[in-house]
Design a protein around this motif. Structure first.
Motif, PDB file in Angstrom:
ATOM      1  N   VAL A 340       0.927  -1.202   0.221  1.00 17.98           N
ATOM      2  CA  VAL A 340       0.078   0.009   0.048  1.00 17.98           C
ATOM      3  C   VAL A 340       0.780   1.183  -0.042  1.00 17.98           C
ATOM      4  O   VAL A 340       2.056   1.142   0.759  1.00 17.98           O
ATOM      5  N   ASP A 341       0.589   2.129  -0.696  1.00 14.52           N
ATOM      6  CA  ASP A 341       1.399   3.220  -1.051  1.00 14.52           C
ATOM      7  C   ASP A 341       0.666   4.557  -1.063  1.00 14.52           C
ATOM      8  O   ASP A 341      -0.630   4.633  -1.333  1.00 14.52           O
ATOM      9  N   GLY A 342       1.145   5.697  -0.966  1.00 13.23           N
ATOM     10  CA  GLY A 342       0.366   7.001  -0.899  1.00 13.23           C
ATOM     11  C   GLY A 342       1.432   8.184  -0.822  1.00 13.23           C
ATOM     12  O   GLY A 342       2.714   7.935  -0.755  1.00 13.23           O
ATOM     13  N   GLY A 343       1.053   9.439  -1.147  1.00 13.95           N
ATOM     14  CA  GLY A 343       1.722  10.652  -1.075  1.00 13.95           C
ATOM     15  C   GLY A 343       1.109  11.826  -1.622  1.00 13.95           C
ATOM     16  O   GLY A 343       0.140  11.552  -2.070  1.00 13.95           O
ATOM     17  N   LEU A 344       1.665  12.993  -1.393  1.00 12.28           N
ATOM     18  CA  LEU A 344       1.293  14.100  -1.681  1.00 12.28           C
ATOM     19  C   LEU A 344       2.045  14.811  -3.100  1.00 12.28           C
ATOM     20  O   LEU A 344       3.155  14.993  -2.859  1.00 12.28           O
ATOM     21  N   GLU A 345       1.000  14.757  -3.910  1.00 14.02           N
ATOM     22  CA  GLU A 345       1.909  15.214  -5.092  1.00 14.02           C
ATOM     23  C   GLU A 345       1.845  16.730  -5.453  1.00 14.02           C
ATOM     24  O   GLU A 345       0.541  17.341  -5.376  1.00 14.02           O
ATOM     25  N   THR A 368      -2.277  17.182  -5.272  1.00 15.22           N
ATOM     26  CA  THR A 368      -3.218  16.289  -5.154  1.00 15.22           C
ATOM     27  C   THR A 368      -3.001  15.182  -4.068  1.00 15.22           C
ATOM     28  O   THR A 368      -1.443  14.987  -4.066  1.00 15.22           O
ATOM     29  N   SER A 369      -3.664  14.841  -3.404  1.00 12.96           N
ATOM     30  CA  SER A 369      -3.381  13.717  -2.142  1.00 12.96           C
ATOM     31  C   SER A 369      -3.774  12.454  -2.737  1.00 12.96           C
ATOM     32  O   SER A 369      -4.873  11.893  -2.924  1.00 12.96           O
ATOM     33  N   HIS A 370      -2.710  11.615  -2.907  1.00  9.80           N
ATOM     34  CA  HIS A 370      -2.815   9.920  -2.962  1.00  9.80           C
ATOM     35  C   HIS A 370      -3.130   9.401  -1.665  1.00  9.80           C
ATOM     36  O   HIS A 370      -2.246   8.985  -1.058  1.00  9.80           O
ATOM     37  N   VAL A 371      -4.212   9.208  -1.237  1.00  7.98           N
ATOM     38  CA  VAL A 371      -4.526   8.815   0.106  1.00  7.98           C
ATOM     39  C   VAL A 371      -3.969   7.474   0.135  1.00  7.98           C
ATOM     40  O   VAL A 371      -3.304   7.171   1.309  1.00  7.98           O
ATOM     41  N   TYR A 394      -6.475  -0.904  -5.875  1.00  9.28           N
ATOM     42  CA  TYR A 394      -7.825  -0.184  -5.493  1.00  9.28           C
ATOM     43  C   TYR A 394      -7.094   1.010  -4.793  1.00  9.28           C
ATOM     44  O   TYR A 394      -6.349   0.818  -3.687  1.00  9.28           O
ATOM     45  N   GLY A 395      -7.270   2.298  -5.361  1.00 10.31           N
ATOM     46  CA  GLY A 395      -6.841   3.420  -4.842  1.00 10.31           C
ATOM     47  C   GLY A 395      -7.768   4.618  -4.506  1.00 10.31           C
ATOM     48  O   GLY A 395      -8.765   4.662  -5.290  1.00 10.31           O
ATOM     49  N   LYS A 396      -7.347   5.559  -3.844  1.00 13.08           N
ATOM     50  CA  LYS A 396      -8.291   6.648  -3.488  1.00 13.08           C
ATOM     51  C   LYS A 396      -7.460   8.245  -3.555  1.00 13.08           C
ATOM     52  O   LYS A 396      -6.263   8.011  -3.156  1.00 13.08           O
ATOM     53  N   ASP A 397      -7.825   9.069  -4.432  1.00  8.97           N
ATOM     54  CA  ASP A 397      -7.091  10.396  -4.567  1.00  8.97           C
ATOM     55  C   ASP A 397      -7.955  11.348  -4.132  1.00  8.97           C
ATOM     56  O   ASP A 397      -9.443  11.446  -4.442  1.00  8.97           O
TER      57      ASP A 397
END
Length: 570
Positions: A340-345, A368-371, A394-397
């Protein structure tokens, strides 16, 4: 005099040079009695500078099809004769050259020029120069406005390597010219003649980096870029990113820090003559711990970010997961993995304009926040020559950026207000995806790579996930036909996308339209005369379809370009 890296962790530039002397003084021959056996400690071990990524061998590289002529120097590969019972014949080894030049010409008055030169100043320092130019005078069928294009880039790089560290400096400049030619065909000739569709982009960037070979401090990068256009828009982007490794017990914790600032302005927004400004600063840290067993790998980490909207005096705090694990079965034939990964672009005008050069100079810029993006898959190989990678995600932005057509404004004097430009809209997005990839090295001369992805989107406020395709696929291959002949192929398929038009063929009410899918075939044949000189013949969009990559923006038809590549030394 020796130099201790552990006492210079914070140094970004080296102000003095050390010299290390050694004296040849042979030890006398004698018996040695070991009183205490050697007990290794963590500090005795050399630091691993790079941790192998999970999916290096079969990474799903994002491939954005380009529709202007871009030549790739023909591969220069020597193929030895096969061994015989009596003798094995081999040709002379190829000589590697530090410089090369490419020149190509094609239909639509297309020109390609490329020059790369590398100069070794001494045993430890070198400087390189690159210059590229790619242009076409346009000529798309049934297009009423000028649709020429060119892109010129200059790059200069200096690097220095020492016993304990290396550092470098780089300078890049770019000038890109494009046109907002995507108007409706029902427009009156008098109105068309009033439009000047030309837009130019300018970019200058400076950067520096330093890397240590030992100690806690790993490396640091500092980059600055100034970006602007012909309409008075301007953007400053500054990023500083140091990395270090901290020993904790028997493990090393990697700590990546960053400070990312972007600020700029547009002379007006789309509807009103009012200046737009933005200033966004993201400061964050990404600690991670990697544990490796014989067949098992686990990477535990997280990213914390403090984001500031300095123009609107607003701020927020984010925590993102960064965890991945894999286990290897049967000597790499089957490697399941999950993460599981995420970050603020940090979104920028530079990034938007390079992805879609037809945007209007009236954008609202926000990160954009890649939750999160959770994935589960398996990679490996069916045989020694055929590999695979299959993954579901499966991801949420939050605050995802979408390109959307600008409306037509009747009686406007602005050249981009005729339905021929794009704006940015933001919305929350949930994405479910399935990805598959196969790669095959049939033999040393023939290689293939096939990948396909399917996506399902769910938006919050927008009607559709604008301009995002549900299906993408590509096939890439290279074949060394003979010692002097080679051929390469790139085939792309992009599925249907949704768009919103305010006016189309006289219809005033906003309407959702579907952009048709497209299939693009590109081939290149190369012939090598000798070690220095080779020729290429490229064909792009060989099916000749004037499909729409963006709404109302058809691409060039079949493009043919021929040219030569010459390698040399000064």
């Amino acid at each position: 005099m020796s130099f201790s890296i552990k006492n210079g962790i914070a140094a970004l530039f080296i102000l003095s040079t050390g010299f290390l002397y050694a004296q040849d003084n042979p030890l006398p021959t004698e018996h040695m009695i070991i009183i205490k056996p050697y007990s290794p400690t963590l500090s005795d071990a050399s630091k691993i500078k790079q941790i192998p990524a999970l999916d290096d061998s079969l990474t799903n590289a994002k491939i954005q099809p380009e529709y202007s002529m871009v030549a790739v120097p023909v591969a220069s590969t020597f193929v030895p004769e096969k061994g015989k019972a009596a003798t094995v014949k081999t040709g002379p080894s190829q000589f590697l050259y530090d410089n090369y030049a490419v020149l190509g010409f094609g239909n639509y008055t297309s020109i390609l020029g490329e020059l790369y030169s590398n100069l070794q100043l001494n045993d430890f320092q070198n400087i390189s120069l690159s210059l590229t130019h790619n242009s076409t005078q346009g000529g798309i069928d049934d297009v009423l406005l000028d649709n020429k294009y060119y892109d010129t880039k200059l790059g200069v790089n200096f690097s220095s390597n020492d016993q304990y560290y290396s550092w470098g400096l780089n300078f890049d400049a770019e000038h890109q010219l494009t046109n907002w030619y995507g108007i409706e065909k029902f427009m009156a000739p008098s109105a068309v003649n009033m439009i000047d569709p030309q837009q130019s982009y300018y970019s200058v960037s400076l950067g520096g980096n330093i890397e240590y070979y030992d100690g806690l401090f790993d490396k640091a990068e500092l980059t600055y870029r100034r970006f602007g256009d012909a309409y008075g828009s301007g953007e400053n982007h500054l990023r500083f990113a140091p990395e270090m490794s901290i020993p904790v017990g028997d493990q090393n914790i990697s700590l990546n820090l960053f400070a990312d600032y972007v600020g700029g302005s547009f002379e007006r927004n789309f509807n009103f003559d009012q200046k737009l400004k933005y200033r966004n600063l993201n400061v964050g840290a990404h600690p991670s711990l990697t544990m490796n067993a014989e067949d098992f790998s686990l990477d535990l980490g997280a990213e914390v970010v403090y984001a500031m909207d300095m123009e609107n005096d607003d701020s927020d705090f984010f925590i993102y997961p960064k965890v991945k694990a894999s286990y290897q079965f049967a000597d790499g034939y089957f490697v399941p993995y999950a993460g599981v990964d995420g970050g603020l672009e940090q979104n920028t005008y530079y990034g938007f304009a390079h992805e879609n050069p037809f945007v209007s100079p009236t954008l609202f810029i926000s990160p954009t926040s890649h939750v999160f993006n959770a994935y589960l898959g398996a990679m490996g190989k069916f045989t020694e020559n055929v590999g695979y990678n299959f993954k579901a995600s499966y991801g949420k932005d939050e605050n995802k950026a979408f390109f959307l057509s600008n409306p037509i404004i009747i009686g406007t004097d602005e050249n981009y207000q005729h339905g021929n430009s794009f704006r940015i809209v933001y919305d929350d997005l949930i994405t479910m995806g399935i990805h598959g990839e196969l790669s095959a090295a049939v033999n040393e001369d023939f290689r293939l790579r096939l990948n396909a992805s399917y996506f399902s989107y769910e938006t919050d406020k927008q009607q559709e996930a604008w301009n995002l395709p549900e299906l993408k696929a590509s096939l890439n291959g290279n074949y060394q036909i003979a010692e002097k002949w080679s051929v390469g192929a790139d085939l792309f398929f992009v599925g249907e996308r949704k768009e919103l038009e305010t006016m189309r063929s006289g219809i005033v009410a906003p309407s959702t339209i579907t952009l048709e899918s497209y299939f693009d075939v590109n081939l290149e044949v190369g012939y090598q005369f000798n070690d220095q000189l080779s020729a290429f013949l490229k064909g792009n969009n060989l099916l000749g379809e004037n499909y729409e990559r963006w709404n109302n923006f058809q691409v060039l038809g079949t493009q043919i370009m021929g040219g030569v590549t010459y390698k040399f030394d000064w």
